[in-house]
Design an enzyme around this catalytic site. Structure first.
Site, PDB file in Angstrom:
ATOM      1  CG  LEU A 139     -82.202 -68.999  17.621  1.00  0.00           C
ATOM      2  CD1 LEU A 139     -82.874 -69.289  18.971  1.00  0.00           C
ATOM      3  CD2 LEU A 139     -83.203 -68.324  16.688  1.00  0.00           C
ATOM      4  CG  ASP A 140     -78.858 -62.848  15.491  1.00  0.00           C
ATOM      5  OD1 ASP A 140     -78.205 -63.530  14.690  1.00  0.00           O
ATOM      6  OD2 ASP A 140     -79.654 -61.955  15.151  1.00  0.00           O
ATOM      7  CE  LYS A 141     -73.337 -62.284  24.012  1.00  0.00           C
ATOM      8  NZ  LYS A 141     -72.308 -61.248  24.265  1.00  0.00           N
ATOM      9  NE  ARG A 238     -80.672 -57.886  15.579  1.00  0.00           N
ATOM     10  CZ  ARG A 238     -79.395 -58.040  15.912  1.00  0.00           C
ATOM     11  NH1 ARG A 238     -78.821 -59.242  15.805  1.00  0.00           N
ATOM     12  NH2 ARG A 238     -78.689 -57.013  16.346  1.00  0.00           N
TER      13      ARG A 238
END
Length: 325
Positions: A139-141, A238
């Site tokens: 997962l992205d930060k 995104r």
């Protein structure tokens, strides 16, 4: 496949990887392993082509069989750190975690410590023997929510196969800019942005990527959606939502300027301005247990910041309705 004490795998070279270097083709077929580790296996004769030992730069052809048989060894050099984890489920094979926004998954330049991997190494030291410390998807930060970490070679192999076969179910919640009129599917390949190398983009030369989305709630100028992934490309939701002109609220990379609905109150203006991460949360994870074959599913609630954002959007709609009378 992997046994308890050896790493084994077998692949047939598909058309799109024909005439590629062996190390490049193997990296595409085994993305869970680093390029340097794959090259070391090739040089050691652990990764062969049609039973023959080759060099990393040798070309592979259509229908060649790549076979791997290697001894497990410590594959990470990162330090264990006592960092609190929100553990949803664990057994000897799986560790399911609710990751908060702001926590980096992997150590990297600028984030050598204080990451999820450092925390997992402290909680489950055995993952040091697994590729990427058992991390099979990221997962992205600044994306919150549920993710799974492998604790055994059996689990690692199974989870990677489930991701590649698209049988692992992952559902996300997002708040996007604009009012969608219905659900849909974005089927558009994703690759590196042609000019900005730190960004991803929809490009013809990219890897196949499919995102399904459906409406949860519509507001004056925003929409709460649920997204389901068929593939797992970097920044996929995104990029895809921005591609259809509905970027995620707060997305610092793909979101563009903040957009306010007509008649926005100060409260809503503040709520949107103060939401400084992409409004994206990994809500649900479904997979087949690597040992028992049981279908397991977990769900984690929205974090407080997204709950607050949705409340602010909802309150604005109610105020608009009241003003009409």
């Amino acid at each position: 496949m992997s046994s308890d004490n050896r790493i084994t795998a077998s692949f047939v070279v598909p058309p799109e990887l024909s005439d590629r270097r062996l190390d490049q083709a193997a990296a595409e077929l085994m993305p869970e392993h680093s390029r340097s580790r794959i090259q070391s296996w090739i040089k050691a004769g652990a990764l062969t082509v049609n039973g023959r030992v080759c060099k990393p730069r040798d070309k592979v052809m259509l229908d060649d069989r790549l076979s791997l048989e290697a001894e497990p060894e410590a594959q990470v050099t990162w330090e264990a750190e006592e960092i609190e984890l929100d553990i949803v489920y664990e057994d000897e094979h799986l560790l399911v975690i609710n990751k908060p926004a702001g926590l980096v998954v992997h150590p990297a330049a600028g984030h050598a410590a204080g990451t999820l991997v450092n925390a997992v190494l402290s909680h489950a030291p055995e993952v040091e023997n697994l590729p990427r410390a058992g991390i099979v998807h990221r997962l992205d930060k600044d994306t919150s929510g549920i993710m799974v970490v492998a604790r055994s070679l059996i689990a690692h192999t199974s989870l990677v196969e489930q991701l590649q076969d698209r049988t692992m179910g992952r559902e996300y919640e997002a708040v996007v800019v604009g009012t969608l009129t219905g659900g849909g599917t974005v089927d558009a390949p994703i690759g590196r942005h042609p000019r900005e190398r730190k960004k991803m983009a929809v490009v013809a030369s990219g890897k196949p990527a499919v995102t399904h989305y459906r409406l949860v709630e519509r507001f004056a100028a925003h929409t709460h959606v649920r997204c389901k992934l068929e593939s797992g490309r970097t920044h996929q939701i995104r990029v895809h939502m921005a591609h259809i002109k509905h970027p995620l609220v707060g997305d610092p990379v793909y979101g563009g300027r903040m957009r306010l609905p007509k008649g926005a109150t100060d409260e809503l203006r503040d709520a949107l301005a103060e939401f400084r991460r992409q409004a994206l949360h990994a809500r649900q994870l479904t997979l087949e247990h690597p040992e028992t074959g049981e279908i397991m599913s977990w769900e984690v609630p929205l974090p407080e910041d997204m709950v607050g954002l949705l409340e602010a959007l909802r309150t604005h709609v109610k105020e608009m309705e009241n003003n009409e009378f």
